[in-house]
Design a protein around this motif. Structure first.
Motif, PDB file in Angstrom:
ATOM      1  N   ALA A  85      39.955  48.420  36.676  1.00 14.63           N
ATOM      2  CA  ALA A  85      41.144  47.572  36.807  1.00 14.63           C
ATOM      3  C   ALA A  85      40.965  46.304  35.991  1.00 14.63           C
ATOM      4  CB  ALA A  85      41.403  47.220  38.267  1.00 14.63           C
ATOM      5  N   VAL A  86      42.097  45.701  35.581  1.00 19.19           N
ATOM      6  CA  VAL A  86      42.092  44.471  34.796  1.00 19.19           C
ATOM      7  C   VAL A  86      42.193  43.283  35.747  1.00 19.19           C
ATOM      8  CG1 VAL A  86      43.262  43.136  33.016  1.00 19.19           C
ATOM      9  CG2 VAL A  86      43.186  45.647  32.861  1.00 19.19           C
ATOM     10  N   PHE A  87      41.187  42.437  35.750  1.00 13.41           N
ATOM     11  CA  PHE A  87      41.140  41.250  36.588  1.00 13.41           C
ATOM     12  C   PHE A  87      41.422  40.008  35.743  1.00 13.41           C
ATOM     13  CE2 PHE A  87      39.003  44.202  39.243  1.00 13.41           C
ATOM     14  CZ  PHE A  87      38.922  43.676  40.531  1.00 13.41           C
ATOM     15  N   ASP A  88      42.337  39.152  36.213  1.00 18.35           N
ATOM     16  CA  ASP A  88      42.449  37.824  35.631  1.00 18.35           C
ATOM     17  C   ASP A  88      41.631  36.868  36.498  1.00 18.35           C
ATOM     18  OD1 ASP A  88      44.002  37.346  37.890  1.00 18.35           O
ATOM     19  OD2 ASP A  88      45.900  37.307  36.802  1.00 18.35           O
ATOM     20  N   ASP A  89      41.658  35.575  36.170  1.00 19.63           N
ATOM     21  CA  ASP A  89      40.826  34.615  36.890  1.00 19.63           C
ATOM     22  C   ASP A  89      41.196  34.544  38.373  1.00 19.63           C
ATOM     23  OD1 ASP A  89      39.459  34.029  34.597  1.00 19.63           O
ATOM     24  OD2 ASP A  89      40.594  32.197  34.143  1.00 19.63           O
ATOM     25  N   PRO A 144      31.740  50.089  45.012  1.00 15.21           N
ATOM     26  CA  PRO A 144      30.676  49.397  45.727  1.00 15.21           C
ATOM     27  C   PRO A 144      30.644  47.896  45.498  1.00 15.21           C
ATOM     28  CG  PRO A 144      29.770  50.528  43.827  1.00 15.21           C
ATOM     29  CD  PRO A 144      31.210  50.933  43.927  1.00 15.21           C
ATOM     30  N   ASP A 145      31.221  47.408  44.389  1.00 12.36           N
ATOM     31  CA  ASP A 145      31.137  45.979  44.094  1.00 12.36           C
ATOM     32  C   ASP A 145      32.186  45.599  43.050  1.00 12.36           C
ATOM     33  OD1 ASP A 145      30.016  46.800  41.574  1.00 12.36           O
ATOM     34  OD2 ASP A 145      28.025  46.810  42.484  1.00 12.36           O
ATOM     35  N   LEU A 146      32.276  44.293  42.794  1.00 12.87           N
ATOM     36  CA  LEU A 146      33.272  43.784  41.849  1.00 12.87           C
ATOM     37  C   LEU A 146      33.027  44.300  40.442  1.00 12.87           C
ATOM     38  CD1 LEU A 146      35.609  41.964  40.994  1.00 12.87           C
ATOM     39  CD2 LEU A 146      34.017  40.022  41.016  1.00 12.87           C
ATOM     40  N   ALA A 147      31.769  44.393  40.029  1.00 11.96           N
ATOM     41  CA  ALA A 147      31.471  44.876  38.676  1.00 11.96           C
ATOM     42  C   ALA A 147      32.018  46.282  38.472  1.00 11.96           C
ATOM     43  CB  ALA A 147      29.971  44.843  38.435  1.00 11.96           C
TER      44      ALA A 147
END
Length: 317
Positions: free
Chosen positions: A74-78, A65-68
């Motif tokens: 999943a692993v997010f970098d900048d 539903p959202d980025l959080a």
């Protein structure tokens, strides 16, 4: 029997309950209708492959539903976080490293150490994902290799009796599947509903094309895909005997169908799969042996349209 559910709160709660029990539920996104199952439940994910007749080495997209919520699996970098913040919710799928503790079924990732994830913009998809409260694996809701569905009726035509329910949210606005982007290094794995030009502008660099039909690392890379029943001939500027002709633009006045009489690739993308289905019906009714398709410019959403058309025209396995 497959139930058709209205997109109201009680029926969405029912759809979420079905998902929690390991059942399959189709739902609309802005791109196409997805066939959803609990991404943490291997039995549910296996049922997706079985319902579609999809090869199990072809990964699935997990919808959140959202980025959080996406950052929990999943692993997010900048850079990934910046791209997500700019284009989500919307028709973009990111392929990122899978968190080891995400609890995602190996069948979703086809055993890879990356996962394809998306935050859809459609309000019905958003409401269902919030009601369910977990990641939903959802390829397009059609038999594998066939034309993708942009209405609930299309879903029923292909999967009736194989899935528990479909939530009817009307016709999908975009009409082609999401764009798939890998970021390490940046690579376009599948053109789709977000233009490559928009991503290249955001990234500040051109995007090379990636992907392997023999070892897919994202959905939509199979050579033969999105195919109607009749064979397809591309770059057709006129109809040959025994063909149904789909045109594009104002110079195709004699065509049986037209993706966009105005020559608008956004309009053409929205009509792509419904036009292929309609051409198939005409071919059956008239005894035509083939579907011919006029050229579509390789710009904007035309890149995604032509990707789907080339796969539709590819030799069948």
């Amino acid at each position: 029997m497959t139930d058709v559910l209205a997109p109201d709160a009680p029926r969405l709660a029912r759809a979420a309950e079905l998902l929690s029990k390991g059942e399959l539920v189709s739902f609309p996104t802005e791109t196409v209708y997805g066939l959803g199952g609990d991404a943490r439940n291997s039995h549910a994910v296996a049922a997706i492959y079985a319902a579609k007749g999809r090869p199990s080495f072809n990964p699935l997209i997990a919808h959140l539903p959202d980025l959080a919520a996406a950052e929990e699996i999943a692993v997010f970098d900048d850079r990934a976080r910046a791209i997500a913040a700019r284009f989500w919710p919307g028709p973009l799928t990111l392929v990122l490293p899978l968190r080891r503790d995400a609890g995602i079924s190996d069948l979703v990732t086809a055993g890879l150490d990356t996962i394809a994830i998306r935050v859809p913009a459609h309000p019905v998809a958003q409401a269902l994902l919030h009601a369910f409260g977990g990641p939903v694996a959802a390829p397009s809701a059609n038999p594998s290799g066939k034309v993708s569905p942009t209405t609930a009726c299309h879903v029923i035509q292909g999967l009736s009796g194989r899935i528990a329910a479909v939530v009817d949210g009307g016709t999908c606005r975009v009409g082609v599947e999401s764009t798939i982007l890998s970021l390490n290094p940046p690579m376009l794995l599948r053109p789709g509903g977000l233009t490559a030009e928009a991503l290249e502008e955001a990234l500040g660099q051109p995007l090379p094309i990636g992907g392997d039909a023999n070892k897919p690392n994202a959905p939509g890379q199979m050579t033969s895909h999105y195919a109607p029943g009749a064979p397809v001939r591309l770059m057709a500027t006129a109809r040959e005997p025994g063909e149904v002709w789909i045109g594009f633009g104002p110079d195709c006045a004699g065509a049986d169908l037209n993706f966009s009489p105005a020559g608008d690739t956004t309009e053409a993308a929205a009509h792509l799969f419904s036009a292929l289905r309609a051409a198939d019906r005409i071919a059956i009714e008239t005894g035509a042996r083939r579907i011919a398709v006029a050229p579509v410019p390789e710009t904007g959403l035309g890149r995604a349209i032509n990707d789907r058309l080339r796969r539709a025209a590819a030799p069948r396995p």
